[in-house]
Design a protein around this motif. Structure first.
Motif, PDB file in Angstrom:
ATOM      1  N   MET A   1      39.305 -15.467  64.771  1.00 57.42           N
ATOM      2  CA  MET A   1      40.921 -15.644  63.938  1.00 57.42           C
ATOM      3  C   MET A   1      40.311 -14.455  62.473  1.00 57.42           C
ATOM      4  O   MET A   1      41.907 -14.322  62.258  1.00 57.42           O
ATOM      5  N   LYS A   2      39.103 -14.359  61.889  1.00 57.01           N
ATOM      6  CA  LYS A   2      39.425 -13.076  60.579  1.00 57.01           C
ATOM      7  C   LYS A   2      39.586 -12.245  61.407  1.00 57.01           C
ATOM      8  O   LYS A   2      40.601 -10.821  61.048  1.00 57.01           O
ATOM      9  N   TYR A   3      39.042 -11.622  62.893  1.00 56.77           N
ATOM     10  CA  TYR A   3      39.155 -10.604  63.707  1.00 56.77           C
ATOM     11  C   TYR A   3      41.023 -10.159  64.167  1.00 56.77           C
ATOM     12  O   TYR A   3      41.670  -9.442  63.635  1.00 56.77           O
ATOM     13  N   ILE A   4      41.871 -11.911  64.305  1.00 58.83           N
ATOM     14  CA  ILE A   4      42.732 -11.381  64.246  1.00 58.83           C
ATOM     15  C   ILE A   4      43.588 -10.944  63.290  1.00 58.83           C
ATOM     16  O   ILE A   4      44.727 -10.040  63.267  1.00 58.83           O
TER      17      ILE A   4
ATOM     18  N   PHE B   1      43.952  -7.604  62.767  1.00 56.53           N
ATOM     19  CA  PHE B   1      44.214  -6.850  63.606  1.00 56.53           C
ATOM     20  C   PHE B   1      45.624  -6.601  63.027  1.00 56.53           C
ATOM     21  O   PHE B   1      46.398  -5.400  63.401  1.00 56.53           O
ATOM     22  N   LYS B   2      46.224  -7.830  63.172  1.00 52.90           N
ATOM     23  CA  LYS B   2      47.349  -7.766  62.697  1.00 52.90           C
ATOM     24  C   LYS B   2      48.346  -7.355  62.040  1.00 52.90           C
ATOM     25  O   LYS B   2      48.394  -6.518  61.547  1.00 52.90           O
ATOM     26  N   ASP B   3      47.469  -6.774  60.676  1.00 54.19           N
ATOM     27  CA  ASP B   3      47.749  -5.888  59.597  1.00 54.19           C
ATOM     28  C   ASP B   3      47.522  -5.162  59.830  1.00 54.19           C
ATOM     29  O   ASP B   3      48.744  -3.928  59.132  1.00 54.19           O
ATOM     30  N   LYS B   4      46.319  -4.836  60.653  1.00 46.24           N
ATOM     31  CA  LYS B   4      45.960  -3.026  60.537  1.00 46.24           C
ATOM     32  C   LYS B   4      47.298  -2.387  61.320  1.00 46.24           C
ATOM     33  O   LYS B   4      47.506  -1.578  61.433  1.00 46.24           O
ATOM     34  N   SER B   5      47.936  -2.869  62.747  1.00 50.62           N
ATOM     35  CA  SER B   5      48.718  -2.576  63.172  1.00 50.62           C
ATOM     36  C   SER B   5      49.809  -2.686  62.795  1.00 50.62           C
ATOM     37  O   SER B   5      50.779  -1.664  62.739  1.00 50.62           O
ATOM     38  N   ALA B   6      49.886  -3.365  61.917  1.00 50.19           N
ATOM     39  CA  ALA B   6      51.658  -3.826  61.115  1.00 50.19           C
ATOM     40  C   ALA B   6      51.396  -2.524  60.029  1.00 50.19           C
ATOM     41  O   ALA B   6      52.856  -1.675  59.749  1.00 50.19           O
ATOM     42  N   ARG B   7      50.495  -2.234  59.902  1.00 42.23           N
ATOM     43  CA  ARG B   7      50.569  -1.271  58.604  1.00 42.23           C
ATOM     44  C   ARG B   7      50.455   0.176  59.188  1.00 42.23           C
ATOM     45  O   ARG B   7      51.274   1.085  59.058  1.00 42.23           O
TER      46      ARG B   7
ATOM     47  N   GLY C   1      43.459 -14.236  49.338  1.00 37.19           N
ATOM     48  CA  GLY C   1      43.025 -13.723  50.017  1.00 37.19           C
ATOM     49  C   GLY C   1      44.042 -13.311  51.546  1.00 37.19           C
ATOM     50  O   GLY C   1      42.868 -13.114  52.634  1.00 37.19           O
ATOM     51  N   ALA C   2      45.031 -13.361  51.551  1.00 31.28           N
ATOM     52  CA  ALA C   2      46.170 -13.005  52.526  1.00 31.28           C
ATOM     53  C   ALA C   2      45.728 -11.517  52.524  1.00 31.28           C
ATOM     54  O   ALA C   2      45.681 -10.898  51.599  1.00 31.28           O
ATOM     55  N   THR C   3      45.848 -11.367  53.938  1.00 33.42           N
ATOM     56  CA  THR C   3      45.959  -9.588  54.346  1.00 33.42           C
ATOM     57  C   THR C   3      47.414  -9.000  54.005  1.00 33.42           C
ATOM     58  O   THR C   3      48.027 -10.480  52.873  1.00 33.42           O
ATOM     59  N   LYS C   4      47.434  -8.145  53.757  1.00 34.66           N
ATOM     60  CA  LYS C   4      48.747  -7.613  53.334  1.00 34.66           C
ATOM     61  C   LYS C   4      50.204  -7.701  53.899  1.00 34.66           C
ATOM     62  O   LYS C   4      51.316  -8.384  53.742  1.00 34.66           O
TER      63      LYS C   4
END
Lengths: 298, 282
Positions: free
Chosen positions: A1-4, A7-13, B176-179
């Motif tokens: 869950m944490k990785y997903i 991952f979402k955050d990174k790919s969005a960036r 703790g939310a991601t951006k």
């Protein structure tokens, strides 16, 4: 869950970064592709020959842009001469004298004027300005004018650049620190003296930048100008002569240009010329405006 | 001495009031002229029928092709420019550091793109289409208009986004939310501003003729595929006005009324949303 989530955050960036780079490139891509299209004609003739010749005979391979350049400058000059005093006066009024009610009525007027499409201005121009010039104004000065003229183009353009000019002027005036004008008023100067000696002087660079921006807007206006200027490729000698601004030339000939390679290239050269001049004008005035904003907001 | 000071003040004050009145009456004059000339020619057939045979000689028909074409075109370009502008604005405001040079370069480049005239976008779109081997089509028009309205959207959405209090993103991040998750919440908060930006962009895009002149082409039929040409309202006005037949010219005025009404509705709803937004500002 944490990785997903990560991952979402990174790919969005990454995607956003990609879009950011793409948008930065856009300006360059437009410029380069217009230049590439214009290269054939620029190889054949020197830049100076293209800009300074008045001969426009596409079928004989002669492409002189002088009439179009002069027309564009002439029309834009008329437009700014009419629009600048109007917008300066109303801008000053809105910033100093006007009550809240007047500003509240005036703001939507500016919004609507800037929202009206160019083609509607063109329709209005042919319905009112052109006959007015042909029947009332021109006969006093020249023997004959169809009304489709430099003056008509200038008038219509003046109205079209009013909203942009006024809204930038308002921004410039409002970015002035209130302390300066207050100081002047508290020393016993009248409102008008404050306007004249403090406001106008302090915001002079901003006014110049606003003017340059509006002029470059006038350079690029196409359809409205096309509808009221008459479109005859000669160098206009009076206000009542027909003229043929550069954007109108490009818009009018898009259909037939494909048959002759040089013709297409010449028109694209026109578009490139327009693009480069407007980008330079915009860059200079936007930089000035940004600096003004920064200086006073500190 | 005092007397001349006062006289000067009064003189300029009168000039100012005159110029305010002139500008207001110009607007009324323009809308009045269009309505006066257009309303008599406007009937239900104009908005509900395609151009019939001999339409351009004054026979019956309407400009439904142009209305539908314009709607298709603008919805396509809004979709394209939205998918690019929203992430871009969120990126420069929340992903990049506050005084980022990169962000100010992007803002600056959109300031300049905003000033690039529509005929240049049209010419660029045309060059692009030749490069890709496309003919004048709905898709070409959509791309050119998307380029035209993207700076408008980015600039006005960015303006609202910059006004958002920084507490909200900070609170979200501290929970703790991601951006990315933060952006989704913020986007909801920014919705009225985004709607205003869209309405502004639609208003500009739907009325522009110079971009679609090269790229979208013109047809009397409804466009039913992306690679077919599409008629647009501004071009329809332009072509009908060029006709020597009086009835066709009258129809141009009627079409101008249709376009003006669309613009008025868009402009007023943009105002409504932005005033609603400024009331809810924290």
């Amino acid at each position: 869950m944490k990785y997903i989530r990560a991952f979402k955050d990174k790919s969005a960036r990454q995607i956003m970064l990609g879009i950011a780079f793409f948008s930065l490139l856009l300006l360059l891509v437009i410029g380069v592709s217009l230049l590439l299209k214009a290269l054939p004609i620029m190889k054949e003739k020197s830049l100076w020959a293209l800009l300074s010749s008045g001969n426009w005979k596409p079928f004989k391979g002669e492409f002189g842009f002088l009439p179009y350049i002069i027309s564009t400058l002439y029309v834009s000059l008329i437009a700014i001469i009419i629009a600048l005093p109007l917008s300066l006066l109303s801008g000053i009024y809105l910033c100093t004298y006007a009550s809240k009610t007047i500003s509240r009525i005036f703001e939507p007027v500016i919004d609507l004027l800037s929202g009206i499409p160019p083609v509607i201005y063109g329709v209005w121009g042919t319905l009112t300005i052109v006959p007015l010039i042909a029947n009332k104004i021109a006969p006093r000065y020249v023997e004959f004018s169809s009304g489709f003229s430099v003056l008509a183009g200038g008038l219509v353009l003046a109205i079209m650049i009013l909203p942009l000019l006024i809204s930038i002027l308002l921004e410039v005036f409002r970015s002035l620190p209130k302390e300066i004008t207050d100081a002047s008023l508290s020393l016993g100067a009248t409102k008008w003296q404050t306007v004249k000696k403090v406001m106008l002087r302090k915001s002079f660079p901003g006014i110049i930048a606003a003017t340059v921006l509006s002029v470059s807007r006038a350079f690029g206006e196409t359809i409205a100008v096309l509808m009221v200027c008459g479109n005859i490729p000669i160098i206009p000698h009076s206000l009542f002569d027909a003229c043929y601004p550069l954007p109108a030339l490009i818009a009018n000939n898009y259909g037939e240009m494909l048959s002759m390679p040089n013709y297409e290239s010449a028109l694209m050269f026109g578009a490139f010329l327009l693009f480069i001049i407007i980008v330079i004008f915009n860059a200079i005035s936007r930089l000035t405006l940004n600096q003004i904003e920064k200086r006073f907001s500190l | 001495m005092i007397n001349t000071k006062r006289q000067e003040e009064i003189f300029f004050k009168i000039l100012m009031i005159i110029s305010i009145c002139v500008i207001m009456s110009i607007l009324l004059f323009i809308i009045g002229t269009v309505l006066y000339k257009g309303l008599p020619a406007l009937d239900w057939d104009m908005v509900s029928k395609l151009p019939g045979g001999g339409f351009y000689l004054g026979k019956e028909g309407g400009v439904l092709n142009a209305i539908i074409g314009s709607l298709y075109l603008i919805s396509g370009s809004v979709v394209i420019s939205l998918t690019l502008s929203v992430p871009l604005v969120l990126f420069i405001n929340f992903y990049l550091p506050k005084k980022s040079v990169f962000a100010s370069i992007i803002r600056f480049s959109f300031d300049i793109l905003f000033g690039v005239p529509s005929i240049v976008y049209g010419a660029f779109g045309f060059a692009l289409m030749i490069f890709l081997g496309m003919r004048a089509s709905l898709l070409g028009g959509i791309i050119a208009v998307a380029l035209l309205i993207m700076p408008i959207m980015v600039r006005s959405f960015d303006e609202v986004t910059r006004l958002l209090p920084r507490d909200l993103p900070d609170a979200l991040l501290s929970l703790g939310a991601t951006k990315y998750e933060m952006s989704k919440v913020i986007l909801r908060q920014l919705m009225p501003g985004l709607v205003t930006a869209i309405l502004l962009a639609v208003g500009r895009g739907i009325g522009d003729a110079a971009t679609v002149l090269f790229t979208a082409g013109y047809t009397d039929n409804l466009p039913n595929a992306l690679n077919h040409p599409a008629a647009t309202l501004p071009l329809s006005i332009f072509f009908q006005l060029g006709s020597p037949v009086e009835e066709v010219q009258n129809r141009a005025y009627a079409s101008a009324v249709i376009l003006t009404v669309i613009i008025l509705i868009l402009s007023f709803s943009a105002r409504y949303f932005s005033s609603k937004y400024s009331k809810n500002k924290i």
